[in-house]
Write a protein that holds these residues in place. Structure first.
Motif, PDB file in Angstrom:
ATOM      1  N   SER A  62      77.231  63.462 158.859  1.00 12.48           N
ATOM      2  CA  SER A  62      76.076  63.918 159.620  1.00 12.48           C
ATOM      3  C   SER A  62      76.442  65.188 160.395  1.00 12.48           C
ATOM      4  O   SER A  62      77.629  65.537 160.530  1.00 12.48           O
ATOM      5  CB  SER A  62      75.624  62.838 160.599  1.00 12.48           C
ATOM      6  OG  SER A  62      76.632  62.604 161.578  1.00 12.48           O
ATOM      7  N   ALA A  63      75.430  65.867 160.932  1.00 12.88           N
ATOM      8  CA  ALA A  63      75.673  67.077 161.715  1.00 12.88           C
ATOM      9  C   ALA A  63      76.568  66.774 162.909  1.00 12.88           C
ATOM     10  O   ALA A  63      77.454  67.571 163.262  1.00 12.88           O
ATOM     11  CB  ALA A  63      74.337  67.668 162.174  1.00 12.88           C
ATOM     12  N   GLU A  64      76.358  65.616 163.548  1.00 15.07           N
ATOM     13  CA  GLU A  64      77.178  65.238 164.697  1.00 15.07           C
ATOM     14  C   GLU A  64      78.632  65.040 164.286  1.00 15.07           C
ATOM     15  O   GLU A  64      79.553  65.475 164.989  1.00 15.07           O
ATOM     16  CB  GLU A  64      76.628  63.969 165.340  1.00 15.07           C
ATOM     17  CG  GLU A  64      77.411  63.526 166.568  1.00 15.07           C
ATOM     18  CD  GLU A  64      76.894  62.222 167.145  1.00 15.07           C
ATOM     19  OE1 GLU A  64      76.062  61.562 166.482  1.00 15.07           O
ATOM     20  OE2 GLU A  64      77.320  61.854 168.263  1.00 15.07           O
ATOM     21  N   THR A  65      78.845  64.376 163.140  1.00 15.19           N
ATOM     22  CA  THR A  65      80.211  64.163 162.657  1.00 15.19           C
ATOM     23  C   THR A  65      80.891  65.480 162.332  1.00 15.19           C
ATOM     24  O   THR A  65      82.063  65.701 162.683  1.00 15.19           O
ATOM     25  CB  THR A  65      80.192  63.259 161.413  1.00 15.19           C
ATOM     26  OG1 THR A  65      79.621  61.995 161.752  1.00 15.19           O
ATOM     27  CG2 THR A  65      81.591  63.057 160.870  1.00 15.19           C
ATOM     28  N   VAL A 644      92.750  60.748 159.558  1.00 20.50           N
ATOM     29  CA  VAL A 644      92.524  59.779 160.624  1.00 20.50           C
ATOM     30  C   VAL A 644      91.976  60.522 161.834  1.00 20.50           C
ATOM     31  O   VAL A 644      92.476  61.597 162.187  1.00 20.50           O
ATOM     32  CB  VAL A 644      93.821  59.038 161.022  1.00 20.50           C
ATOM     33  CG1 VAL A 644      93.553  58.082 162.177  1.00 20.50           C
ATOM     34  CG2 VAL A 644      94.396  58.280 159.842  1.00 20.50           C
ATOM     35  N   SER A 645      90.932  59.978 162.451  1.00 24.44           N
ATOM     36  CA  SER A 645      90.412  60.569 163.683  1.00 24.44           C
ATOM     37  C   SER A 645      89.968  59.470 164.637  1.00 24.44           C
ATOM     38  O   SER A 645      89.613  58.364 164.225  1.00 24.44           O
ATOM     39  CB  SER A 645      89.237  61.511 163.388  1.00 24.44           C
ATOM     40  OG  SER A 645      88.083  60.775 163.018  1.00 24.44           O
ATOM     41  N   LEU A 646      89.999  59.787 165.920  1.00 26.58           N
ATOM     42  CA  LEU A 646      89.493  58.916 166.976  1.00 26.58           C
ATOM     43  C   LEU A 646      88.542  59.719 167.841  1.00 26.58           C
ATOM     44  O   LEU A 646      88.747  60.924 168.052  1.00 26.58           O
ATOM     45  CB  LEU A 646      90.629  58.365 167.842  1.00 26.58           C
ATOM     46  CG  LEU A 646      91.549  57.311 167.222  1.00 26.58           C
ATOM     47  CD1 LEU A 646      92.714  57.024 168.166  1.00 26.58           C
ATOM     48  CD2 LEU A 646      90.770  56.027 166.937  1.00 26.58           C
ATOM     49  N   THR A 647      87.503  59.078 168.322  1.00 30.81           N
ATOM     50  CA  THR A 647      86.575  59.735 169.238  1.00 30.81           C
ATOM     51  C   THR A 647      86.383  58.852 170.468  1.00 30.81           C
ATOM     52  O   THR A 647      85.973  57.694 170.341  1.00 30.81           O
ATOM     53  CB  THR A 647      85.216  59.994 168.570  1.00 30.81           C
ATOM     54  OG1 THR A 647      85.391  60.899 167.481  1.00 30.81           O
ATOM     55  CG2 THR A 647      84.241  60.617 169.576  1.00 30.81           C
TER      56      THR A 647
END
Length: 748
Positions: A62-65, A644-647
């Motif tokens: 998505s645009a947010e991602t 890998v990512s964290l938010t």
């Protein structure tokens, strides 16, 4: 053993869920945490479906991602998507090179077809020039892995990338975003839309991207790896009734960034030239570069009934490129290549989309009329000649297709699709030698007689292919879906635009289409009260009649050959997941593995050249076809890819703070089929970090981003002419260094 262990761990994590899911979900107290992952709706099968229900390996952002990932353009997909390579072509600023599951096309010349299809709002982007799309005014990006020949046509043999822009809607609004960063990066994005009345809305977006170079041309003093791009999008939407919708859209991209000449990996034999910094060059050829693409499309849809929607997509596109590539990286005219490309296309697609409780499907007709042409000089100073290669390829493509799904039970569904394609192609190709190491008359050089006609022919062929697809899916639970599928992919045949008929007479016969038969099984869905979504797949592809470009240095120049090299087997696995650990913490993971090996690789070797299998032998008169499968490998295909990512997000100072670190890994990979230690890239890891803060009103947002924080140096392309004739020219092109940026976005 290490590879098998990694594979076993991933396969176990993905597939053992079938045995543990029900228990795990039952043990999660209802309402224990209201946080849940985002559910994306995609149009991978030309109709709206949730990601879980699509029996295709699809990654959707998505645009947010994309904003959290700090995505500047679509090449970020290489970091975030399993088993994919999306990058800027060697020696280019905005030409796209794409590979999915080992299948693609590195050569962007006008006669070659890409192996991965790029679509903007269901409009096929025919040529790779100007196709490195910047991420702006975007709703989402979908990546479809595996052949998509049934619904998307002949040149999606590896897969497809769908860039979906924002719809205008019926509310007025505008936003301005400014960015400043490393290397004097100065970006501006302005967009807005407003309803006019009577169901009509208009809007547009303008983007300006400016950046100084990562390096310098030490000969001219100009920037190297700079950016100077302007992009426009204008659209009008008209919905006079609930059943009717029309969208007229126009887009234009103008790239005036300087030409990229690359980095010399070896010292020159003459002049001793060697550049120390990988972003610098000592090229003597002009730095001028200009790429301009534009297109217009009209989409109309009519909900003819509760179950049936009719759709029309009409599009026209064109592009022009003037560029220069200094292959030797020195002030000497050892191997200089000025080039010009032109393309234009018209396409028309008609669709009928049907959906009731038990049957869903799409039926369609497709037509495209396109023309791609170009000319480039090879100025070979040590030979005292300039070679003009040019020509034109015209294509008329017709296709009829369908894809239908039927519910046999509440949980069991079967889908059947097929596409019949007919491509009629006409080609004109020439290769001319001129005396004197200066540009030929085709590139504005001094008019002079032709020294030798090496190639000059016209050809015409029709290629036909039937590409079926069959899948079956079964819902294990309301939140879990598993599927198996078979699909066939096809890439059209053609002619070698560099072919030298004097050295390789068979070049006038052209090459045949390539075909892949792909098998896939997947498991996707939600776990733990929808706090985790995942998608996994294993695949096997049998690839035959592969089109491979090889260039061999010979005494009189360079002999190019595009052959249907042979066959190969590719298999692997993919796993993606999104998790919502709490209302404030979420994460993503993506992992891909692929094993790609040639079964046969038949290469034509001209007379007088060493035998690649036995270098002590010389190829006899007339040339010879040699099987080099054991010596060659797949280009742009790392065995392992991962991300890998964290938010973390939380309340701060009357607003919302969001912080996202991201780590991506790419295993070692080859630049060409033949291993080249000086150019092939070792495994590397990229570390990025983004953060943003927005007040509760949401009227503005402040963002910062750090990309490639460990300042990795990694090659994304290269040229290999490491022989005395071309002054030991082994040239590499590199991905961006460490950069920082800060943005301010205001909404109205």
């Amino acid at each position: 053993m290490k590879t098998m262990l990694k594979f076993a761990l991933m396969a176990g994590a993905a597939w053992s869920a079938t045995a543990t899911v029900a228990t795990a979900q039952d043990q999660t107290p209802a309402g224990a945490n209201s946080a849940s992952v985002e559910e994306l709706v995609v149009t991978a099968r030309r109709r709206e479906e949730t990601l879980k229900d699509v029996p295709v390996a699809v990654s959707a952002f998505s645009a947010e991602t994309l904003e959290r990932q700090g995505a500047n353009d679509i090449t970020t997909l290489s970091q975030t998507t399993p088993n994919i390579t999306v990058q800027t072509a060697r020696g280019s600023n905005s030409t796209l090179i794409s590979y999915i599951r080992g299948i693609g096309q590195q050569d962007p010349l006008w006669g070659y077809e890409p192996g991965v299809g790029l679509y903007v709002d269901d409009v096929y982007i025919y040529r790779p020039q100007g196709a490195v799309l910047d991420v702006f005014d975007v709703q989402r990006i979908e990546v479809l892995r595996g052949p998509q020949g049934t619904l998307y046509g002949r040149n999606t043999i590896g897969g497809a990338i769908k860039y979906v822009t924002n719809k205008l809607g019926d509310e007025a609004g505008a936003r301005i975003k400014g960015t400043y960063g490393s290397y004097n990066q100065t970006d501006l994005l302005v967009s807005g839309q407003t309803p006019v009345g009577g169901g009509l809305s208009v809007g547009g977006a303008y983007a300006l991207y400016k950046r100084d170079g990562y390096g310098k041309n030490l000969t001219s003093g100009n920037d190297q790896y700079n950016k100077d791009v302007q992009a426009y999008r204008l659209s009008a939407e008209y919905a006079p009734t609930d059943a009717l919708f029309f969208r007229l859209a126009y887009d234009k991209v103008k790239d005036d960034s300087n030409a990229r000449h690359g980095h010399r990996e070896l010292p020159a034999l003459v002049g001793g030239y060697k550049v120390l910094d990988v972003y610098d060059t000592q090229a003597g050829l002009s730095d001028d570069n200009s790429v301009e693409t534009e297109g217009v499309s009209l989409t109309g849809s009519w909900a003819a009934s509760q179950y049936l929607t009719l759709k029309s997509i009409t599009a026209s596109r064109k592009g022009h490129t003037d560029t220069h590539i200094d292959f030797d990286g020195t002030p000497l005219p050892t191997l200089d290549v000025p080039a010009t490309y032109d393309d234009r296309s018209f396409s028309q697609e008609l669709q009928a989309v049907y959906a009731d409780e038990n049957v869903q499907g799409v039926f369609g007709l497709y037509y495209m009329n396109s023309q791609a042409s170009g000319e480039f000089d090879t100025i070979a100073g040590n030979l005292g000649v300039a070679i003009a290669d040019g020509g034109k390829v015209s294509t008329q493509s017709f296709a009829a297709f369908f894809d239908v799904s039927a519910n046999f039970t509440d949980r069991f569904k079967v889908s059947l699709g097929a596409r019949a394609t007919r491509d009629h192609k006409r080609s004109n190709t020439f290769r001319l030698f001129y005396l004197g190491a200066t540009p030929t008359p085709y590139q504005g050089g001094t008019p002079r007689p032709i020294l030798q006609v090496r190639t000059n022919y016209s050809a015409e062929k029709t290629f036909e292919q039937f590409t079926p697809r069959l899948s079956a899916s079964y819902e294990l639970t309301d939140d879990l879906n598993t599927y198996i599928s078979y699909s066939k992919g096809y890439k059209s045949g053609g002619w070698d635009m560099r072919g030298d008929a004097f050295l390789t007479p068979q070049t006038v016969d052209g090459y045949q289409p390539e075909v892949v038969n792909a098998y896939e099984a997947g498991l996707k869905g939600y776990l733990f009260d929808r706090r985790l979504s995942f998608a996994s797949a294993v695949f096997l592809s049998k690839y035959k009649d592969q089109q491979v470009t090889t260039q061999v240095v010979v005494p009189s120049g360079i002999a190019s050959s595009v052959d249907n090299a042979g066959s190969s087997t590719l298999y692997g696995a993919e796993f993606e997941a999104q998790a919502k650990f709490s209302a404030n913490l979420s994460g993503t993971v993506a992992l891909g593995y692929i094993h790609a090996k040639y079964d046969t690789f038949s290469r034509f070797v001209p007379a007088g050249a060493p035998n690649p299998v036995n270098p002590s032998q010389t190829i006899p008169a007339g040339g010879q076809i040699v099987n080099v499968a054991d010596l060659y490998g797949f280009q742009n295909t790392p065995e392992w890819t991962g991300n890998v990512s964290l938010t973390w997000q939380g309340d701060l100072a009357g607003g919302r703070l969001m912080i996202t670190p991201m780590v991506s890994y790419r295993d070692s990979y080859q630049q060409f089929e033949l291993p080249l230690p000086l150019l092939d890239q070792k495994a590397f890891t990229l570390v990025d970090l983004t953060a943003s803060w927005a007040p509760d009103s949401g009227r503005y947002k402040i963002s910062v981003a750090g990309k490639n924080l460990t300042d990795e140096r990694y090659r994304i392309g290269g040229y290999n002419f490491g022989v005395p004739t071309y002054n030991n020219s082994v040239i590499g092109f590199y991905g961006p260094p460490r950069t920082y940026s800060a943005s301010l976005e205001v909404k109205f």
